[in-house]
Design a protein around this motif. Structure first.
Motif, PDB file in Angstrom:
ATOM      1  N   GLU A 142      36.509  27.978  19.861  1.00 26.05           N
ATOM      2  CA  GLU A 142      36.457  27.168  18.578  1.00 26.05           C
ATOM      3  C   GLU A 142      36.431  25.506  18.925  1.00 26.05           C
ATOM      4  O   GLU A 142      36.951  24.973  18.029  1.00 26.05           O
ATOM      5  CB  GLU A 142      37.809  27.783  17.788  1.00 26.05           C
ATOM      6  N   GLN A 143      35.631  25.217  19.796  1.00 20.58           N
ATOM      7  CA  GLN A 143      35.629  24.025  20.182  1.00 20.58           C
ATOM      8  C   GLN A 143      34.228  23.048  19.459  1.00 20.58           C
ATOM      9  O   GLN A 143      34.074  21.936  19.575  1.00 20.58           O
ATOM     10  CB  GLN A 143      35.656  23.539  21.673  1.00 20.58           C
ATOM     11  N   VAL A 144      33.276  24.138  19.252  1.00 13.02           N
ATOM     12  CA  VAL A 144      32.141  23.612  18.578  1.00 13.02           C
ATOM     13  C   VAL A 144      31.662  24.372  17.242  1.00 13.02           C
ATOM     14  O   VAL A 144      32.294  25.323  17.073  1.00 13.02           O
ATOM     15  CB  VAL A 144      30.742  23.465  19.590  1.00 13.02           C
ATOM     16  N   VAL A 145      31.099  23.546  16.388  1.00 11.67           N
ATOM     17  CA  VAL A 145      30.460  24.255  15.319  1.00 11.67           C
ATOM     18  C   VAL A 145      29.286  25.376  15.763  1.00 11.67           C
ATOM     19  O   VAL A 145      28.689  24.857  16.620  1.00 11.67           O
ATOM     20  CB  VAL A 145      29.932  23.507  14.298  1.00 11.67           C
ATOM     21  N   PRO A 146      29.395  26.632  15.353  1.00 10.72           N
ATOM     22  CA  PRO A 146      28.214  27.510  15.976  1.00 10.72           C
ATOM     23  C   PRO A 146      26.992  26.751  15.544  1.00 10.72           C
ATOM     24  O   PRO A 146      26.708  26.342  14.420  1.00 10.72           O
ATOM     25  CB  PRO A 146      28.597  28.519  15.327  1.00 10.72           C
ATOM     26  N   MET A 147      25.942  26.850  16.491  1.00  9.08           N
ATOM     27  CA  MET A 147      24.628  26.049  16.066  1.00  9.08           C
ATOM     28  C   MET A 147      23.621  26.814  16.920  1.00  9.08           C
ATOM     29  O   MET A 147      23.796  27.549  18.004  1.00  9.08           O
ATOM     30  CB  MET A 147      24.798  24.503  16.731  1.00  9.08           C
TER      31      MET A 147
ATOM     32  N   PHE B 274      28.077  18.068  14.116  1.00  7.05           N
ATOM     33  CA  PHE B 274      28.084  18.738  12.808  1.00  7.05           C
ATOM     34  C   PHE B 274      29.739  18.959  12.392  1.00  7.05           C
ATOM     35  O   PHE B 274      29.917  19.901  11.498  1.00  7.05           O
ATOM     36  CB  PHE B 274      27.586  20.166  13.033  1.00  7.05           C
ATOM     37  N   ARG B 275      30.332  17.902  12.506  1.00  2.97           N
ATOM     38  CA  ARG B 275      31.916  18.027  12.186  1.00  2.97           C
ATOM     39  C   ARG B 275      32.045  17.497  10.750  1.00  2.97           C
ATOM     40  O   ARG B 275      31.375  16.459  10.226  1.00  2.97           O
ATOM     41  CB  ARG B 275      32.958  17.217  13.105  1.00  2.97           C
TER      42      ARG B 275
ATOM     43  N   TYR C 270      22.642  27.875   9.963  1.00  2.20           N
ATOM     44  CA  TYR C 270      23.282  27.008  11.219  1.00  2.20           C
ATOM     45  C   TYR C 270      22.613  25.782  11.189  1.00  2.20           C
ATOM     46  O   TYR C 270      21.583  25.246  11.034  1.00  2.20           O
ATOM     47  CB  TYR C 270      23.287  27.815  12.546  1.00  2.20           C
TER      48      TYR C 270
ATOM     49  N   HIS D  49      22.675  18.046   9.787  1.00  2.00           N
ATOM     50  CA  HIS D  49      22.769  19.419  10.389  1.00  2.00           C
ATOM     51  C   HIS D  49      21.756  19.355  11.644  1.00  2.00           C
ATOM     52  O   HIS D  49      21.263  20.387  11.903  1.00  2.00           O
ATOM     53  CB  HIS D  49      22.679  20.501   9.278  1.00  2.00           C
TER      54      HIS D  49
ATOM     55  N   ILE E 121      31.786  28.082  21.596  1.00  2.00           N
ATOM     56  CA  ILE E 121      32.109  28.649  20.432  1.00  2.00           C
ATOM     57  C   ILE E 121      33.430  29.399  20.511  1.00  2.00           C
ATOM     58  O   ILE E 121      34.136  29.692  19.518  1.00  2.00           O
ATOM     59  CB  ILE E 121      31.012  29.447  20.147  1.00  2.00           C
TER      60      ILE E 121
ATOM     61  N   ARG F 291      24.560  33.236   6.949  1.00  2.00           N
ATOM     62  CA  ARG F 291      24.933  31.988   7.293  1.00  2.00           C
ATOM     63  C   ARG F 291      23.716  31.041   7.686  1.00  2.00           C
ATOM     64  O   ARG F 291      22.905  31.495   8.331  1.00  2.00           O
ATOM     65  CB  ARG F 291      26.064  31.509   7.940  1.00  2.00           C
TER      66      ARG F 291
END
Length: 639
Positions: free
Chosen positions: A468-473, A638-639, A435, A519, A465, A433
């Protein structure tokens, strides 16, 4: 056009108050446990009671104070022994009757009855054979029922005692310390005073001990946690203390010289007993400790510097040839030299969070060899982490871990070799993926290592992460120091070029990342906030979110630059507001040195119609504030 949020942390203000309290360091004096024939003495008796729990008669020792009268009512202290003892262990090795008699003579003690039971609740309750046998160990847990249902009712039937929790205390050593915390904190309607001396591994984990912190705050008069600094069980007391502090439960954490022995426990009884059944000033609890705990920023096995519960710091350094030694930590302190050439000093209370400091040896500022060093103050300096209990988002947990990577590269902008620190999230190497990327900038006097080392970026992102409170980045932390001052246009332009022409292309070539503005985000603290304002606002085609931490245009030094920026905003307001999903600006409260400039800037933004969200987190111009800023800002992206 703006959203304003504020976060208040009452515990910070409690700590500030504690810093002003009278210094209290208590330790038993010489002779405190020596028998004195010329004073009144209490009486020691062995009693028997029937235990429905064990279905047999059991024994306990009872101490009644000098002048005991059946016509008076007394509070009661239940005092428990260790895993290898019985109801006589305290008498045989601890001399509690002598310690208490001497304290009564000095009028330091509230008259009380002391009950010394056998905490091994089984028919054969002698400390013989294998004392670690599982049946015998379980009997220590069974004692809770025996204590509550059999022994206490017997004492309250046969002795003139008060029967409310405000007049009932529970304390013990080692295994008995664990029992005291387990039973006392589990029954706040029974015990108003609880003490754990060198509590053993039978102590429940803090989350189980105190599932409802508010209940203890209201009901408990005194919670005492103590341990010797050379005791291998210190971790039990320390983890309990840290949990209690994090949940703002008043308590005494008393560290003292010594190991797992009666020298420590007799001193504990001496100090603890004087606090019982008297009015309690909970704001002074942080002053009750002889020693501190080595800072987490110490190098391996270094005992000093030590942090006391009220956040004073003890320093000790051996420098026999030095003529003058001091410490520069939130103020300068002169150290005193002993006959062996060792210098010591204890500072005033230091605010929570990360602080740079230096040793001053014969006038020269030097790094402390006992501490980790960090690039700050424009040089390598010692750093000390003062416990901060605003949350556990920056504490290591058992979660999947990302990595901090260091990439060296040659910059065509600065014509020099440079470094960039890169956080990659858990699982980065195991997936295909792409990021999003947050470019995160340090402050003045620091460098690209600041957010990775002082800022704990990897720990904060790993925890977010996992929850699950942020988008992995990816988080990219470049060097924002240029060959020109950051507060002048040349320096700002140079970093803009460095980021756009070197760093972003490097990351997008060598790492699996998305390459559109949706992004990409840019944020920074202090000086890094200035770079974010300059580069970010002028390049909203590159970034969808900006984060400005403890920063704002400095009018007297940057008026020309600021005016140009405001003109640019005025001319491109619609595009900026459309491009930026998030414009997030944060300050460390009124004590933040950037606060006033920041508010002036926001007033100008309001006039120009620039959309933003404003957030305050009290604490000043410090790393706890910026760690919290990252913790709050990252979930917006990034939501």
């Amino acid at each position: 056009m703006k959203t304003r949020l504020k976060m208040m942390i009452p515990f910070l203000f409690i700590l500030a108050f504690l810093a002003q309290a009278q210094q209290v360091e208590q330790h038993a004096p010489e002779g405190f446990d020596t028998y004195r024939a010329d004073i009144p003495h209490g009486r020691v008796d062995t009693i028997a009671y029937y235990s429905e729990t064990v279905q047999t008669d059991r024994k306990a020792v009872v101490y009644t104070p000098p002048g005991y009268s059946a016509d008076k009512k007394y509070p009661v202290l239940y005092l428990l022994h260790g895993i290898g003892g019985d109801e006589y262990e305290w008498l045989d090795q601890g001399n509690p009757q002598i310690i208490l008699d001497n304290l009564y003579r000095e009028r330091e003690l509230a008259p009380m009855i002391v009950v010394l039971p056998n905490g091994r609740a089984m028919k054969d309750d002698r400390a013989t054979g294998n004392i670690f046998d599982s049946i015998k160990v379980r009997a220590f847990a069974t004692f809770e029922k025996d204590l509550l249902n059999d022994l206490i009712p017997h004492i309250e039937k046969d002795y003139p005692v008060y029967t409310d929790p405000g007049h009932r205390a529970l304390a013990g050593l080692s295994m008995g310390g664990g029992q005291s915390l387990n039973f006392g904190l589990g029954n706040p309607d029974i015990f108003g005073w609880v003490g754990g001396f060198s509590s053993a591994p039978n102590t429940k984990t803090p989350e189980i001990l105190v599932p409802e912190p508010s209940e203890l705050r209201e009901k408990l008069k005194l919670l005492w946690i103590s341990c010797g600094d050379r005791d291998n069980l210190m971790y039990i007391s320390k983890r309990t203390h840290e949990y209690l502090a994090r949940h703002q439960i008043p308590h005494i954490f008393y560290a003292e010289p010594g190991g797992h022995d009666f020298k420590v426990w007799k001193n504990d009884l001496y100090v603890f007993s004087q606090l019982l059944f008297k009015p309690v000033d909970k704001t002074s609890f942080g002053k009750y400790s002889v020693l501190g705990i080595p800072a987490e920023t110490n190098v391996r096995s270094a005992d000093y510097p030590q942090i006391l519960p009220d956040h004073r710091v003890k320093f000790r350094i051996h420098a026999p040839e030095a003529k003058q030694v001091g410490v520069d930590l939130s103020g300068k302190y002169d150290m005193k030299k002993d006959e062996q050439g060792t210098w010591t000093v204890t500072t005033d209370s230091v605010s929570p969070g990360f602080h740079y400091y230096s040793l001053l040896i014969d006038g020269v500022p030097l790094a402390d060899p006992s501490s980790e060093t960090f690039y700050g103050m424009g040089r390598m300096a010692s750093g000390i982490e003062i416990p901060f209990y605003g949350g556990d988002y920056d504490k290591l947990r058992e979660v999947p871990r990302g990595e901090i990577r260091i990439r060296k590269y040659f910059s065509g902008v600065t014509r020099s070799w440079r470094r960039v620190f890169i956080y990659t999230p858990p699982g980065y190497d195991d997936s295909d993926r792409k990021y999003p990327v947050l470019y995160l900038l340090h402050g003045g006097g620091e460098d690209e290592s600041g957010w990775a080392m002082q800022g704990k970026t990897d720990v904060i992102l790993d925890n977010l992460i996992a929850a699950e409170q942020v988008v992995p980045m990816l988080v990219v932390m470049p060097d924002a120091n240029m060959n020109a001052p950051a507060f002048e246009e040349n320096g700002l332009n140079m970093f803009e070029a460095e980021l756009k022409e070197v760093v972003i292309p490097l990351i997008e070539k060598e790492y699996r990342v998305e390459t559109d503005a949706a992004h990409r985000a840019l944020a920074g603290l202090s000086m890094g906030g200035i770079h974010t304002l300059y580069t970010g606002i002028q390049n909203t085609a590159l970034f969808s979110a900006l984060g400005v931490f403890s920063s704002g245009w400095i009018y007297d030094r940057q008026k020309t630059v600021a005016d140009k920026q405001y003109d640019f905003i005025s001319q491109h307001k619609e595009k900026i507001n459309k491009d930026l999903r998030t414009m997030w600006i944060a300050m460390g409260g009124k004590e933040d040195i950037a606060h006033d400039n920041g508010l002036k800037m926001l007033k100008k933004f309001d006039e120009l119609g620039l959309k933003y969200t404003y957030y305050e987190y009290p604490g000043g111009h410090t790393w706890p504030v910026w760690r919290d800023n990252l913790y709050r800002f990252a979930p917006l992206l990034f939501r």
